[in-house]
Design an enzyme around this catalytic site. Structure first.
Site, PDB file in Angstrom:
ATOM      1  N   ILE A  13       0.878  -1.185   0.000  1.00 23.06           N
ATOM      2  CA  ILE A  13       0.000   0.000   0.000  1.00 23.06           C
ATOM      3  C   ILE A  13       0.901   1.216   0.000  1.00 23.06           C
ATOM      4  CG2 ILE A  13      -1.599   1.344   1.383  1.00 23.06           C
ATOM      5  CD1 ILE A  13      -3.251  -0.937   1.768  1.00 23.06           C
ATOM      6  N   HIS A  14       0.985   1.905  -1.119  1.00 22.49           N
ATOM      7  CA  HIS A  14       1.857   3.059  -1.178  1.00 22.49           C
ATOM      8  C   HIS A  14       1.043   4.350  -1.106  1.00 22.49           C
ATOM      9  CE1 HIS A  14       1.097   3.010  -5.576  1.00 22.49           C
ATOM     10  NE2 HIS A  14       1.035   1.719  -5.350  1.00 22.49           N
TER      11      HIS A  14
END
Lengths: 91, 570
Positions: A13-14
Site C-alpha cells: 500500500i503506497h
C-alpha cells in the site's frame, strides 16, 4: 463491520492508494474506520497511520467500520481497494 | 577544472552557472511559552499557510506534469490534516507549554524514523516526504524566508544536497538547465521528476555541494553521469557540440514516436520492447513501442518467499495487456532454474546450470507451477492481444507437451465459465541450435519464433557468457550465427509465420542492417533503443540490406561482417 483483504499489489500500500483510502474514510464523518494488520490497529482517517502499517504484497489487512454508516463506509472502502488493484478479498 | 561522477539520472547535457540551493538552518530550541493558546494559533496559522502553498504547487504540477506527479502533493496535504500528527503536536504544546516548532519537530521526527526503519525501500523513501512537509511548516513558524527554486530567473544549474519533491516541482524549465545533487539514486523523487521535466541531472555525486561555489561554470552530463566544474573553453565547446547533437537527435527521435517503422524503400517491421514488470509499460509507450516483444515473467517469482498465486499473476498480465491497448504482448513463460535461482523451490545446485534443469524443462516437470501460470495467462488473454512463448525449447516433443497443457487448462477455464481469447498466438524462443536447425518442422506447428540471441550465441559458440576468459566468443556477427538466424526466418516465412528477436542483438546498430536484410519481422529491445532504431531503419533500404546480408553470410569471420556493415551503411 469488517472485511479482510490480501494485498496483491507488488508495491504494497503506497502513497496514492493510502491517500484514496484516507479520503474515502474521512467522508463518513459519524463513522469510525480502522485498519488492522500485523497485530496493529490504526485509524483509517490518518495517512501516516495507514503507511505506518508498512503493508507489502502478501500481507493481510482488515478494514473495520463502526457507526451510523458502517455498511456504506465499508463498501466504499472495498471499492477503493479493488479499484486501486490493492487486494483480493480473503474469505 | 575538476571532474566528478555521479549517477546519470536524466539524459541530456547542460552548461550554465551554478545556483547553490541550500536549505535554511532548522536548528530548533525548546523554549517555555507562557501563552499556550497563542502558540496553538501560531501553529494553525503556519499549517494553513503551508496548505495554501501546497494547494498551489499541486495545481501547478497538475497542469504542467499531470495527475500522477501531482499525487505526491495531495499526500502532503493529507499529512498536514492528519490527526495522528496534529493532535500529538497540539497536546505537546498544551501539556508541556513548549514552542510550536519544537513540538512539531519532535512529533514529525518520530514519523521520519518510523519510515526510515521500514522494510520496503519505497516506504523508506517516504521519510523524505515527511521531512519536506515538516520543513514547509517550520519555515512559517521560524519566519524563515527561503529562496525557493521557483524564484530563479536566469539560466542556472542547481546544486544541492538533495532536492525535495516540492523543490523539483518548482523548478522552472526555462531557467533551470540542469541539476546535480550529493545524494539520491535513479529512483529518487528528484530523478523521476527530472526525467519528466526533461532536465539533465546527475545525482548521488557525494560531494558536489562542497566543490562548487555560486556562479561557478558547471557542465552536467546526464548521459555519462559526469559533472565538470569550471571547465576549460575547449571543454565547454566540446560539450556544447555534444549537447547540440543530442538535442537534434532527440527532436528527430521524438517525431518518430507515433510513426510506424518503415525502411527507406517502404518495408515495414515492428519495433517492440522487452519488459520485466507492468510498470515498464509506461516507458514502452513513451518510446513509441509497437508492442511488447518479451515480457520476462521471472520477476513475478523473484524477491518473494513462495510462488505467486494465479490471481497475482493474472493481475500483472492483465495490467500489461490493458495498458498496451490492443498492441501485441508476447509473454515468455517462466524461465527460471540454472543460474536464475528461486530459493523457495529448493532446486539442487548444478555443475552446468546453463545446460541444466531450467525453463520449459522445469515447467514440464513441475506442472503445478506451469499450469498456474498458464491459467493466469489464459484468463488475461481476454484483455488484449496476448501471445505466449515457451523458453528453451529443444525438441518438438517439448513444444507439443507444453501446448497440450495449455489447451487442457483452456478447456478447464471454459468449463468454469471463464472468458478466454480464441486468438492467442503460440510461439517458442529459438535459443538452442537444434531448434534453429529444425525450424522448418517447428514452423508447421508454432505461430511464431522469437530468437533469443544471448543464449543462442552461447550455445552455438559453446562459450559461457558469464566467463570473462571466453567472452571473445560472444560474437553476434559471426556468420554461423547469422546463418542460423536466416534458417529460422526463412522457415517461418515458408509457412506464413513471423520471426522476432528479443536478445541484445535486436537493438544493436550494427546488427540491425543485417537483420533487416535477413527479413526479421519483429525487433524487441529495451524501450530506450526503439526510437534510435526506428530512425536508423528509416534511412536503410531493405533491398540493399538484403544484398548485403547475402554477402555477409558468405564471409568467414565476425570482424569481416562488421566491416562489411560499416562500409555499406553510411
Amino acid at each position: 463491520m469488517q472485511k479482510t483483504f490480501k494485498i496483491v499489489d507488488e508495491d504494497g500500500i503506497h502513497a496514492r492508494p493510502a491517500t484514496a483510502l484516507v479520503n474515502t474514510a474521512t467522508k463518513f464523518k459519524g463513522t469510525e474506520a480502522f485498519a488492522e494488520a500485523k497485530g496493529k490497529k490504526v485509524t483509517l482517517k490518518s495517512i501516516l497511520g495507514v503507511l505506518s502499517l508498512g503493508l507489502e504484497a502478501g500481507d493481510t489487512l482488515t478494514l473495520i467500520t463502526e457507526g451510523a454508516e458502517e455498511a456504506e463506509a465499508l463498501s466504499a472502502l472495498q471499492d477503493v481497494m479493488v479499484k486501486e488493484g490493492l487486494g483480493e478479498i480473503n474469505e | 577544472m575538476s571532474k566528478i561522477s555521479g549517477i546519470a539520472a536524466s539524459a541530456g547535457i547542460a552548461v550554465a552557472r551554478a545556483f547553490i540551493l541550500e536549505h535554511p538552518d532548522y536548528t530548533i530550541t525548546k523554549t517555555a511559552v507562557s501563552d499556550v493558546e497563542a502558540e496553538l494559533v501560531k501553529l494553525q496559522d503556519a499549517l494553513d499557510k503551508s496548505k495554501g502553498e501546497l494547494q498551489a504547487i499541486k495545481e501547478r504540477t497538475l497542469a504542467e506534469l499531470g495527475e500522477k506527479k501531482a499525487e505526491i502533493f495531495e499526500s502532503h496535504l493529507l499529512i498536514l490534516e492528519d490527526p495522528e500528527l496534529i493532535s500529538p503536536v497540539m497536546d505537546k504544546i498544551r501539556e508541556e507549554a513548549v514552542n510550536a516548532d519544537y513540538a512539531l519537530n519532535e512529533v514529525a521526527s518520530q514519523f521520519v524514523s518510523m519510515f526510515e526503519n521500514m522494510k520496503s525501500a519505497y516506504l523508506q523513501e517516504r521519510a523524505a516526504d515527511m521531512r519536506d512537509v515538516t520543513k514547509r511548516v517550520l519555515n512559517h513558524l521560524l519566519g524563515i524566508h527561503y529562496i525557493s527554486p521557483a524564484e530563479i530567473s536566469e539560466e542556472v544549474i542547481v546544486i544541492a544536497q538533495d532536492l525535495t519533491p516540492s523543490d523539483t516541482a518548482q523548478l522552472n524549465r526555462n531557467f533551470v538547465k540542469g541539476f546535480t545533487t550529493n545524494i539520491g539514486g535513479r529512483t529518487s523523487h528528484s530523478a523521476i521528476m527530472a526525467r519528466s521535466l526533461e532536465i539533465p541531472a546527475v545525482v548521488g555525486t557525494k560531494n558536489v555541494l562542497s566543490l562548487v561555489k555560486a556562479g561557478d561554470l558547471v557542465i552536467v552530463d546526464g548521459l555519462s553521469g559526469d559533472v565538470l566544474i569550471n571547465p576549460s573553453e575547449a571543454e565547454v565547446a566540446e560539450y556544447k557540440t555534444k549537447q547540440e547533437a543530442y538535442d537534434l537527435q532527440i527532436a528527430e527521435w521524438k517525431k518518430l514516436r507515433d510513426e510506424a517503422t518503415v525502411s527507406a524503400d517502404g518495408k515495414h517491421v515492428e519495433l517492440a520492447a522487452n519488459i520485466g514488470t507492468p510498470n515498464d509499460v509506461t516507458g514502452v509507450i513513451e518510446n513509441g513501442g509497437e508492442g511488447v516483444g518479451l515480457y520476462r515473467t521471472e520477476f513475478l517469482y523473484m524477491g518473494r518467499d513462495k510462488l505467486p498465486s494465479e490471481e497475482v499473476q493474472y493481475n500483472a498480465y492483465r495490467t500489461v495487456l490493458e495498458n498496451m491497448k490492443g498492441k501485441p504482448v508476447v509473454v515468455r513463460t517462466l524461465d527460471i532454474g540454472g543460474d536464475k535461482e528461486l530459493p523457495y523451490l529448493e532446486l539442487p545446485k548444478e555443475m552446468n546450470p546453463f545446460l541444466g534443469f531450467r525453463a520449459i524443462r522445469l515447467c514440464l516437470d513441475r506442472q503445478d507451477i506451469f499450469r498456474t501460470q498458464l491459467r493466469a495467462l489464459l484468463r488475461a488473454s481476454a484483455h488484449g492481444d496476448l501471445r505466449i512463448m515457451f523458453p528453451m525449447i529443444a525438441t518438438l516433443g517439448e513444444f507439443r507437451a507444453a501446448r497440450d497443457l495449455l489447451l487442457e487448462e483452456k478447456a478447464k477455464l471454459r468449463e468454469e465459465g471463464k472468458e478466454v481469447s480464441d486468438n492467442i498466438q503460440l510461439g517458442i524462443m529459438v535459443e538452442i541450435p537444434s531448434t534453429a536447425v529444425l525450424a522448418d518442422q517447428f514452423a508447421k506447428e508454432v505461430d511464431f519464433f522469437s530468437i533469443g540471441t544471448n543464449d543462442l550465441i552461447q550455445y552455438t559458440m559453446a562459450a559461457d557468457r558469464m566467463n570473462e576468459q571466453v567472452s571473445y566468443l560472444y560474437q553476434p556477427y559471426n556468420p554461423a550465427i547469422l546463418r542460423l538466424v536466416k534458417i529460422v526466418i526463412d522457415a517461418a516465412h515458408a509457412e506464413g509465420k513471423w520471426t522476432g528477436m528479443c536478445g541484445e542483438m535486436a537493438g544493436d546498430s550494427t546488427a540491425i542492417p543485417l537483420l533487416l536484410g535477413l527479413g526479421l519481422d519483429e525487433f524487441s529491445m529495451s524501450a530506450t533503443s526503439i526510437l534510435p532504431a526506428r530512425s536508423q531503419i528509416s534511412k536503410l533500404s531493405a533491398a540493399e540490406m538484403k544484398e548485403m546480408a547475402a554477402k555477409a553470410l558468405q564471409l568467414g569471420t565476425a570482424e569481416e561482417v562488421a566491416a562489411l556493415v560499416q562500409s555499406s551503411v553510411k
